[in-house]
Design a protein around this motif. Sequence first.
Motif, mmCIF file in Angstrom:
data_model
loop_
_atom_site.group_PDB
_atom_site.id
_atom_site.type_symbol
_atom_site.label_atom_id
_atom_site.label_comp_id
_atom_site.label_asym_id
_atom_site.label_seq_id
_atom_site.Cartn_x
_atom_site.Cartn_y
_atom_site.Cartn_z
ATOM 1 N N GLU B 59 0.985 -1.415 -0.079
ATOM 2 C CA GLU B 59 -0.125 0.100 -0.130
ATOM 3 C C GLU B 59 0.679 1.186 0.001
ATOM 4 O OE1 GLU B 59 -3.605 -0.421 2.219
ATOM 5 O OE2 GLU B 59 -3.438 1.660 2.775
ATOM 6 N N THR B 60 2.050 0.998 0.364
ATOM 7 C CA THR B 60 2.786 2.328 0.480
ATOM 8 C C THR B 60 3.168 2.822 -0.898
ATOM 9 O OG1 THR B 60 3.789 1.540 2.385
ATOM 10 C CG2 THR B 60 5.061 3.224 1.451
ATOM 11 N N TRP B 61 3.398 2.116 -1.972
ATOM 12 C CA TRP B 61 3.333 2.428 -3.199
ATOM 13 C C TRP B 61 2.322 3.457 -3.545
ATOM 14 C CZ3 TRP B 61 7.694 1.901 -5.550
ATOM 15 C CH2 TRP B 61 8.755 0.648 -5.233
ATOM 16 N N LEU B 62 1.074 3.342 -2.910
ATOM 17 C CA LEU B 62 0.098 4.311 -3.173
ATOM 18 C C LEU B 62 0.431 5.663 -2.750
ATOM 19 C CD1 LEU B 62 -3.100 4.835 -4.399
ATOM 20 C CD2 LEU B 62 -3.737 4.115 -1.961
ATOM 21 N N VAL B 63 0.999 5.622 -1.472
ATOM 22 C CA VAL B 63 1.309 6.753 -0.846
ATOM 23 C C VAL B 63 2.456 7.393 -1.656
ATOM 24 C CG1 VAL B 63 2.282 7.880 1.206
ATOM 25 C CG2 VAL B 63 0.904 5.970 1.398
ATOM 26 N N LEU B 64 3.305 6.546 -2.218
ATOM 27 C CA LEU B 64 4.337 7.243 -3.111
ATOM 28 C C LEU B 64 3.715 7.759 -4.326
ATOM 29 C CD1 LEU B 64 7.301 7.532 -3.747
ATOM 30 C CD2 LEU B 64 7.351 5.417 -4.914
ATOM 31 N N GLY B 65 2.700 7.208 -4.957
ATOM 32 C CA GLY B 65 2.073 7.710 -5.945
ATOM 33 C C GLY B 65 1.371 9.103 -5.746
ATOM 34 N N GLY B 66 0.647 8.729 -4.547
ATOM 35 C CA GLY B 66 -0.001 10.362 -4.162
ATOM 36 C C GLY B 66 1.155 11.498 -3.759
ATOM 37 N N PHE B 70 2.407 14.925 -5.739
ATOM 38 C CA PHE B 70 2.067 16.165 -4.884
ATOM 39 C C PHE B 70 3.625 16.979 -5.076
ATOM 40 C CE2 PHE B 70 2.500 18.181 -0.378
ATOM 41 C CZ PHE B 70 2.348 19.345 -0.920
ATOM 42 N N ALA B 71 4.526 16.095 -4.749
ATOM 43 C CA ALA B 71 6.062 16.708 -4.943
ATOM 44 C C ALA B 71 6.519 17.059 -6.361
ATOM 45 C CB ALA B 71 6.994 15.651 -4.345
ATOM 46 N N TYR B 77 -1.676 17.472 -9.169
ATOM 47 C CA TYR B 77 -2.141 17.174 -7.917
ATOM 48 C C TYR B 77 -3.240 17.814 -7.724
ATOM 49 C CZ TYR B 77 -1.918 15.581 -3.315
ATOM 50 O OH TYR B 77 -2.223 15.223 -1.859
#
Lengths: 465, 342
Positions: B59-66, B70-71, B77
């Motif tokens: 699921e951390t890949w989803l956080v990296l995606g989001g 953003f970054a 975004y």
Amino acid sequence: MEFDALLLSRLQFAFTIGFHIIFPAFTIGLASFLAVLEGLWLTTKKPVFRNLYLFWVKIFALSFGMGVVSGVVMSYQFGTNWSVFSAQVGSVIGPLLGYEVLTAFFLEASFLGIMLFGWKKVGEKLHFFSTCTVAVGTLISAFWILAANSWMQTPQGFAHAADGTMIATDFAQVIFNPSLPSRFAHMVLAAFLTTAMVVAGASAFALLTKKAIAESRTALRMSVLMMALVAPLQVVVGHESGVVAHEYQPAKVAAMEGWWETKAQQPTLLFGWPDQDAETTHAAIGIPGMGSWIVAGDADAVVKGLDAFAPEDRPPVWITFWAFRVMVGMGFLMVGLGLWGAAVWLLKRLDTATLYHRALVLAAPAGFIAVLAGWISAEVGRQPWVVYGVLRTADAVSPVPAGSVATSLIFFMVVYAIVFSAGALYILRLISKGPDTDEDPPKQTSEPPGSPLGTGVKSAATKEG
Amino acid sequence: MLGSDLATIWAFLIATAVFLYAALDGFDLGVGILFPFAKDRHERDQMQAAIAPVWDGNETWLVLGGGGLFAAFPKAYGALMPAFYLPIFLMLLALIFRGVAFEFRHHGRKSGKKWWTVAFSAGSIVAAAAQGMVLGAFIQGVNVVDGEFVGGPLDWLTPFTLLVSAALVAGYALLGAAWLVYKTQGELFERARAWVKQLALIVALAMGAVSLGTLGVDPRVTYRWGLTMTSIDWGTFIYVAPLPIAAGTLCFLLWRGADLRQHLQPYLYSVLLFLVGYIGLAISLWPYIVPFAMTPAEAAAADNALALLLWGAIPMLPIILGYTAYVYWLFRAKVSDEATYH
């Protein structure tokens, strides 16, 4: 007050981050505690440390899971509700959050798998390494998120680009902004204290109900030691954080202290009822001059009050003022409990000090309350700015209709209420059961007859079976 | 390095992160989607044990995606998230339920356990469906003027997005079934094989339908593929024709792999199938990061921000992939019959 998308988005952010911060605040400290326990188990081979590890790792798993799911929400909410903010400052703090994912989130999530599911599968050194890695990961994560948040409080090292968005001119200045050192230290110590209070409360409860005596005595000593050392240190660090805030965000400090007038001999108020419209603090009871002395080192120093700021640049004073008092109150409560614990320990009565144990059980949530109150005073106190002095919160909100935000807010409240009550129930159930132990179970008669705590546990234990 | 090069590199990296997310979290969401079809509690325990040590990392890949969007592309975004407000929020709620259900199922007593079993399954299905709607809404394009979303709160809800949503649920279920083939044995292994066969067929049909639907969303897409309603430009189509052929072949290989009782191959084939679909999408939507409104260069963060991020990603991504692979290797064994949590 109009419930427009701005107010609803602010409420939603406050609600979701308020819930989220409870878990990191606990797991940052708990991960380090677990690393220490496992290290002690490996070096001393005393079963108490293993039993304590296996007990607290279950609570860690529950808390960490809730921290993860409430944290994923945050990484999308910047965009869904604060898209203008995101587009404006993405080039400045985006990389900080990117580094958080790259250097911390993956590390924590991957090694958590080994930590939770590898106890019987991998060698003990690798398992210990995984626990340490998770602990370090939580601290790295705290560093980056505090760097981003502190930049929003005390921004520097940026300029405006031609298209109006902000760009960094010097990332070292962005990351190591003036409030980062004190705020990072303040947060990490708060996390350690929060964990110490929970461990102390749970261990005291186990001792009161005569369960896992050896384990609970050990854990109680570890948490009292942490409390006695860290709580006073936290007062010093918190003071430093306040001095930095006074230098860079004087309106916030004025709101925390309930100062309306710029003058010498600012008081420290013990009680008061700030009134934003009347621009005064009713029923103020305080120590004259102490406020000036605390923030400027001189009771006669002239310190800015809220009258130095236009009404539209002032934060909501009542919330900031009271949240600050609750935090400080909890802080001194923890200092007191730490000293009390140290005193009974020195008198060799730590294991039998029933009154102290009861106080610890009652004070178990003190760290959580302090963290929440501290964050409320920090975040409400920097209003009306989202990037202090640069971007107003009102100008940062997404172009979404109020109906959408109202829907999401209501559902978040319902879902969080369900999920987190269940989580709290499961954690309390584990705590009431206590760690597994190598000792013989105590005889029924040794339970305190008629004590409400004892019977509560007995009935819980009957249900368990 | 030129700013546009950096933007292209970051577009590629974020696309990779999103793909890895789909390939990895896809299988654990898929296991949740398949929960209602399990025989009993014991089988569901085994299914969950097959994904428990790795789901959080996935699921951390989803956080990296989001977080990465953003970054690296704050303007994209800022334009996309308000457009997808409701489905994103639905996904987040669903992910909360299924995420906590891993632990809670284990701690709940009788009725609690039932409730968290349902929450895990429903959460997985809704999260997958919501992601499908976001994907569909992304493909059909977003109404953006001057970098800001100007559409309505329900723009994302169309027959096309519902089709993509259903297709993604089926696709994740296929990944999940193939993962179970790899991770389980005995009766559950046999059942998972049957699921793979059925889902290979369903996914083949769904991918065909979504592909046809995608051709209809914008003339630029149709043109890109050398197709119109009435004719085929063979000079263009010949270059992209390998994709549908590869997809068809992979679906057949999947079916045959399950039939031949292969263990790891079906999962790898289904990941390749996702890759084919993903490349097809990239061909359709290139060069837009907000379809038909913003290119990566237009949406990118300042050059120094992209460069700083890249200096972090160059060492960190291989390290992350390394220890992720190591954790998978540690937990490579099939789930034992008496699998319990922890």
